[in-house]
Design an enzyme around this catalytic site. Structure first.
Site, PDB file in Angstrom:
ATOM      1  N   GLU A 278       0.942  -0.661  -0.078  1.00  0.00           N
ATOM      2  CA  GLU A 278      -0.061  -0.365  -0.044  1.00  0.00           C
ATOM      3  C   GLU A 278       0.632   1.362   0.271  1.00  0.00           C
ATOM      4  OE1 GLU A 278      -3.278  -0.088  -0.275  1.00  0.00           O
ATOM      5  OE2 GLU A 278      -3.485  -2.194  -0.573  1.00  0.00           O
ATOM      6  N   ASP A 359       4.329  -3.936  -5.580  1.00  0.00           N
ATOM      7  CA  ASP A 359       4.666  -5.706  -5.587  1.00  0.00           C
ATOM      8  C   ASP A 359       6.391  -4.515  -5.005  1.00  0.00           C
ATOM      9  OD1 ASP A 359       2.283  -6.717  -5.026  1.00  0.00           O
ATOM     10  OD2 ASP A 359       2.383  -7.868  -7.162  1.00  0.00           O
TER      11      ASP A 359
HETATM   12 ZN   LIG Z   1      -1.934  -2.429  -4.909  1.00  0.00          ZN
END
Ligand SMILES: [Zn+2]
Length: 416
Positions: A278, A359
């Site tokens: 996030e 990611d």
């Molecule tokens: Zn995401």
């Protein structure tokens, strides 16, 4: 039927057919792999979970297909029956064509059109989600949510509509620009105020208690220079076992929010990985970029609406007398989806790119992808996500890459 009306009906049917075809395509792909776990997934998912995810995907698709045909039928009925001009006539005859009355007209139509969807929403929550063990909502909470939602739309939505219609009166032919600006300011204001004023109406937020998890997450925030006012726990389990994490607010008011279900399902290193992902979205400025894009899109939309609103044929085609912009707004709102739908693959392609970037960011700050991969596997398992969508289907609808795609990208990046 006029040419324009035929064209509108054709586009509505085309969109419905395309969506049904996408469902069929995807179900074929899911069924082709349904009997056994595909080799590529053998190490990723338990057999039982996999079989259940197949069942869940097919059950959701069945409901979705029904929903598509049902909604299309209602939209066609509304457009072809002459009901809209009739309601407009009743409103303008009894209450005149002031901004207040016309906003009420739009509001009542919107409300009436949302009613047929209620039984389907109810069924999705209390039958479908229930059957797969996701539902934790009580009847009372569900109905209260609807009532609160309606009250909020009356207070915020109706006032906004009145303001925009007043702008049309004041600003003359440049109204579309000012209406767009007002909407933009409203959206930004809501982004700041919603976490404080609206979200607490639906959920309870409590500070994450002192302890090793809190310390770990605060350290991660510090290491990545992500300034947050606090970490909050949200009682997502009040409605569903699906889980999530997000942050709200701007600048000094930023808060990290974790669903209690997430904290319950994942061990600390994996929660840290989810938060790192996030923070990755934040660091790469994904949210302002998306906001900017949607602002440009809605500016184009308002301009197009202002052009259409000047064309007599636009009104005549749907049974209205030209002259009142409100009816053009209504038609535009009802029909814009048949055009914007075809842009969704582009939007989702863009969104999936951002997911890969977030990611990669998480893997970098955590010195490797292991924790994130473990977290993603667990979240997929808990949510029974479809692991074998058809690539055209996921291209159209998936805002996130599939588990396998994300693992591949993470492993690839860490091997370099
Ligand atoms: Zn995401």
């Amino acid at each position: 039927m006029s040419l324009v009306l035929s064209l509108a009906v054709g586009l509505i049917l085309l969109k419905c057919a395309a969506q049904l075809w996408l469902e069929w395509l995807n179900n074929s792909s899911v069924r082709a792999h349904a009997a056994e776990v595909p080799d590529a997934l053998k190490e990723v998912v338990y057999r039982g979970t996999y079989l259940r995810s197949v069942e869940y995907t097919l059950a959701k698709s069945r409901l979705h297909r029904f929903e598509l045909m049902y909604e299309t039928a209602i939209l066609l009925l509304v457009l072809l029956s002459g009901w809209l001009p009739w309601v407009y006539h009743v409103f303008s005859k009894h209450w005149g064509d002031s901004a207040w009355s016309m906003a009420a007209f739009l509001f009542v139509i919107g409300l009436a059109l949302s009613l047929p969807g209620l039984p389907l929403d109810w069924y999705a929550q209390f039958r479908l989600e229930e059957r797969f063990g996701f539902n934790t909502t009580t009847q009372k909470v569900w109905w209260l949510d609807r009532v609160k939602g309606l009250a909020l739309t009356i207070v915020l939505g109706y006032s906004l509509l009145v303001l925009i219609l007043k702008l049309v009166e004041w600003a003359g032919s440049s109204w579309w620009f000012w209406a767009w600006a007002v909407l933009l300011v409203f959206q930004l204001l809501m982004a700041v105020l919603a976490p404080v004023l609206i979200l607490p109406l639906f959920n309870k937020f409590t500070p994450l208690p002192e302890g090793s998890l809190r310390e770990r997450l605060l350290k991660l925030a510090e290491r990545t220079r992500f300034h947050a006012q606090s970490i909050q726990l949200m009682d997502g389990s009040k409605r569903s076992r699906h889980s999530n994490a997000f942050f709200t607010g701007f600048g000094r008011f930023r808060k990290i929010v974790l669903f209690d279900t997430l904290v319950h399902d994942l061990p600390e290193p994996e929660l840290e990985a989810v938060l790192a992902h996030e923070i990755g979205h934040f660091k790469k400025r994904h949210i302002p970029k998306m906001l900017l894009f949607s602002a440009v899109g809605s500016l184009a939309g308002f301009y197009l609406l202002s052009v259409l609103a000047k064309q007599d044929w636009f009104y005549h085609s749907f049974g209205f007398e030209p002259g009142n912009i409100v009816t053009a707004m209504l038609l535009f709102a009802l029909l814009s989806g048949v055009v914007t739908f075809w842009f969704s693959p582009l939007l989702h392609l863009w969104s999936r790119r951002y997911e890969y970037q977030a990611d990669a960011f998480a893997a970098r700050v955590l010195n490797g992808p292991a924790a994130l991969i473990a977290a993603l596997r667990k979240l997929n398992e808990k949510n029974l996500s479809n692991l074998t969508p058809h690539s055209v289907y996921s291209g159209f609808y998936y805002s996130h890459p599939t588990l396998l795609e994300r693992e591949k990208a993470l492993n690839h990046a860490s091997a370099e």
